[in-house]
Write a protein that holds these residues in place. Structure first.
Motif, PDB file in Angstrom:
ATOM      1  N   TRP A   1     -54.813  67.819 -20.857  1.00  0.00           N
ATOM      2  CA  TRP A   1     -55.672  66.701 -21.235  1.00  0.00           C
ATOM      3  C   TRP A   1     -54.896  65.417 -21.507  1.00  0.00           C
ATOM      4  N   GLN A   2     -53.549  65.492 -21.637  1.00  0.00           N
ATOM      5  CA  GLN A   2     -52.748  64.307 -21.918  1.00  0.00           C
ATOM      6  C   GLN A   2     -52.162  63.664 -20.676  1.00  0.00           C
ATOM      7  N   MET A   3     -52.340  64.241 -19.530  1.00  0.00           N
ATOM      8  CA  MET A   3     -51.680  63.706 -18.340  1.00  0.00           C
ATOM      9  C   MET A   3     -52.682  63.377 -17.249  1.00  0.00           C
ATOM     10  N   PRO A   4     -52.478  62.263 -16.561  1.00  0.00           N
ATOM     11  CA  PRO A   4     -53.350  61.947 -15.433  1.00  0.00           C
ATOM     12  C   PRO A   4     -52.964  62.795 -14.226  1.00  0.00           C
ATOM     13  N   THR A   5     -53.950  63.031 -13.376  1.00  0.00           N
ATOM     14  CA  THR A   5     -53.684  63.845 -12.191  1.00  0.00           C
ATOM     15  C   THR A   5     -52.856  63.075 -11.174  1.00  0.00           C
ATOM     16  N   TRP A   6     -53.207  61.836 -10.949  1.00  0.00           N
ATOM     17  CA  TRP A   6     -52.519  61.041  -9.925  1.00  0.00           C
ATOM     18  C   TRP A   6     -51.665  59.970 -10.577  1.00  0.00           C
ATOM     19  N   GLY A   7     -50.439  59.900 -10.131  1.00  0.00           N
ATOM     20  CA  GLY A   7     -49.501  58.874 -10.556  1.00  0.00           C
ATOM     21  C   GLY A   7     -48.548  58.628  -9.402  1.00  0.00           C
ATOM     22  N   PRO A   8     -47.566  57.763  -9.598  1.00  0.00           N
ATOM     23  CA  PRO A   8     -46.646  57.496  -8.485  1.00  0.00           C
ATOM     24  C   PRO A   8     -45.854  58.731  -8.054  1.00  0.00           C
ATOM     25  N   PHE A   9     -45.407  59.538  -9.012  1.00  0.00           N
ATOM     26  CA  PHE A   9     -44.671  60.751  -8.665  1.00  0.00           C
ATOM     27  C   PHE A   9     -45.585  61.771  -7.998  1.00  0.00           C
ATOM     28  N   SER A  10     -46.789  61.916  -8.532  1.00  0.00           N
ATOM     29  CA  SER A  10     -47.729  62.896  -7.975  1.00  0.00           C
ATOM     30  C   SER A  10     -48.102  62.551  -6.549  1.00  0.00           C
ATOM     31  N   LEU A  11     -48.365  61.294  -6.308  1.00  0.00           N
ATOM     32  CA  LEU A  11     -48.757  60.869  -4.975  1.00  0.00           C
ATOM     33  C   LEU A  11     -47.627  61.079  -3.969  1.00  0.00           C
ATOM     34  N   SER A  12     -46.416  60.666  -4.331  1.00  0.00           N
ATOM     35  CA  SER A  12     -45.287  60.857  -3.409  1.00  0.00           C
ATOM     36  C   SER A  12     -44.983  62.346  -3.227  1.00  0.00           C
ATOM     37  N   TYR A  13     -45.094  63.112  -4.293  1.00  0.00           N
ATOM     38  CA  TYR A  13     -44.875  64.559  -4.221  1.00  0.00           C
ATOM     39  C   TYR A  13     -45.875  65.202  -3.267  1.00  0.00           C
ATOM     40  N   PHE A  14     -47.141  64.839  -3.408  1.00  0.00           N
ATOM     41  CA  PHE A  14     -48.188  65.404  -2.563  1.00  0.00           C
ATOM     42  C   PHE A  14     -47.987  65.027  -1.095  1.00  0.00           C
ATOM     43  N   VAL A  15     -47.644  63.778  -0.827  1.00  0.00           N
ATOM     44  CA  VAL A  15     -47.428  63.333   0.558  1.00  0.00           C
ATOM     45  C   VAL A  15     -46.240  64.059   1.181  1.00  0.00           C
ATOM     46  N   VAL A  16     -45.143  64.157   0.452  1.00  0.00           N
ATOM     47  CA  VAL A  16     -43.952  64.833   0.978  1.00  0.00           C
ATOM     48  C   VAL A  16     -44.242  66.313   1.241  1.00  0.00           C
ATOM     49  N   LEU A  17     -44.934  66.961   0.321  1.00  0.00           N
ATOM     50  CA  LEU A  17     -45.237  68.381   0.506  1.00  0.00           C
ATOM     51  C   LEU A  17     -46.178  68.608   1.685  1.00  0.00           C
ATOM     52  N   CYS A  18     -47.196  67.778   1.816  1.00  0.00           N
ATOM     53  CA  CYS A  18     -48.133  67.954   2.935  1.00  0.00           C
ATOM     54  C   CYS A  18     -47.450  67.687   4.273  1.00  0.00           C
ATOM     55  N   LEU A  19     -46.675  66.613   4.350  1.00  0.00           N
ATOM     56  CA  LEU A  19     -45.968  66.323   5.605  1.00  0.00           C
ATOM     57  C   LEU A  19     -44.948  67.411   5.935  1.00  0.00           C
ATOM     58  N   GLY A  20     -44.226  67.881   4.926  1.00  0.00           N
ATOM     59  CA  GLY A  20     -43.262  68.951   5.144  1.00  0.00           C
ATOM     60  C   GLY A  20     -43.925  70.237   5.592  1.00  0.00           C
ATOM     61  N   PHE A  21     -45.037  70.578   4.966  1.00  0.00           N
ATOM     62  CA  PHE A  21     -45.751  71.793   5.340  1.00  0.00           C
ATOM     63  C   PHE A  21     -46.264  71.709   6.772  1.00  0.00           C
ATOM     64  N   LEU A  22     -46.886  70.578   7.123  1.00  0.00           N
ATOM     65  CA  LEU A  22     -47.420  70.428   8.478  1.00  0.00           C
ATOM     66  C   LEU A  22     -46.311  70.413   9.530  1.00  0.00           C
ATOM     67  N   THR A  23     -45.191  69.772   9.219  1.00  0.00           N
ATOM     68  CA  THR A  23     -44.063  69.756  10.149  1.00  0.00           C
ATOM     69  C   THR A  23     -43.493  71.156  10.344  1.00  0.00           C
ATOM     70  N   CYS A  24     -43.317  71.880   9.255  1.00  0.00           N
ATOM     71  CA  CYS A  24     -42.803  73.253   9.360  1.00  0.00           C
ATOM     72  C   CYS A  24     -43.777  74.152  10.102  1.00  0.00           C
ATOM     73  N   LEU A  25     -45.058  73.955   9.877  1.00  0.00           N
ATOM     74  CA  LEU A  25     -46.058  74.746  10.580  1.00  0.00           C
ATOM     75  C   LEU A  25     -45.989  74.484  12.078  1.00  0.00           C
ATOM     76  N   TRP A  26     -45.845  73.223  12.454  1.00  0.00           N
ATOM     77  CA  TRP A  26     -45.731  72.872  13.871  1.00  0.00           C
ATOM     78  C   TRP A  26     -44.437  73.442  14.470  1.00  0.00           C
ATOM     79  N   LEU A  27     -43.315  73.282  13.758  1.00  0.00           N
ATOM     80  CA  LEU A  27     -42.042  73.796  14.267  1.00  0.00           C
ATOM     81  C   LEU A  27     -42.036  75.320  14.357  1.00  0.00           C
ATOM     82  N   TYR A  28     -42.700  75.969  13.436  1.00  0.00           N
ATOM     83  CA  TYR A  28     -42.721  77.432  13.463  1.00  0.00           C
ATOM     84  C   TYR A  28     -43.501  77.959  14.663  1.00  0.00           C
ATOM     85  N   ASN A  29     -44.533  77.262  15.059  1.00  0.00           N
ATOM     86  CA  ASN A  29     -45.383  77.738  16.148  1.00  0.00           C
ATOM     87  C   ASN A  29     -45.049  77.145  17.501  1.00  0.00           C
TER      88      ASN A  29
END
Length: 155
Positions: A15-43
């Motif tokens: 309850w003391q922390m916001p869901t979205w912030g600068p770290f959260s947004l960059s973290y989410f973008v990096v993780l999604c791009l990394g996951f999609l890239t790895c998924l493409w490279l794996y297949n």
């Protein structure tokens, strides 16, 4: 902004922390791009790279398979934060930081494989193929000579 490495900041209640912030947004973008890239490279490398360089395709598939696990772990912890789920304290920032550290370790491992291990194996494989190629030349020449001789006798 507070110190991002402060223990109280890392373990703040939901309850003391916001869901979205600068770290959260960059973290989410990096993780999604990394996951999609790895998924493409794996297949996909089997179709794109397999014919030209099967060893590189195997290395990329191995690296991407481990990357999928790493990025999935990070996205798993982020989903607890995004869904505001307080089960087992998996929503805390410390898990996101540890996941980011795991991504950095994976990136170092991938770089090590591609820079140190792969070139040595590629040289070894090229030398092996060259030896096989030179070993095949006399056999081909012998086959051609015997087939030419048998064709002359049949005429």
């Amino acid at each position: 902004m507070r110190n991002p490495f402060d223990w109280d900041y890392l373990t703040a209640p939901l309850w003391q922390m916001p869901t979205w912030g600068p770290f959260s947004l960059s973290y989410f973008v990096v993780l999604c791009l990394g996951f999609l890239t790895c998924l493409w490279l794996y297949n996909d490398p089997r179709r794109l790279i397999r014919k030209r360089n099967p060893l590189l395709a195997d290395f990329l598939q191995r690296i991407a398979g481990r990357g999928l696990v790493v990025f999935s772990i990070g996205l798993f912890f982020f989903l607890f934060r995004l869904g505001r789920i307080s089960a087992f304290d998996l929503y805390k920032r410390i898990w996101l930081y540890l996941s980011a550290l795991l991504v950095l370790v994976w990136a170092a491992y991938a770089a090590h494989l591609l820079v140190r291990v792969y070139p040595a194996l590629a040289r070894q494989r090229a030398e092996e193929l060259r030896r096989k190629q030179y070993a095949m030349i006399p056999k081909r020449a012998a086959r051609r000579a015997t087939s030419a001789a048998s064709q002359r006798k049949s005429r």
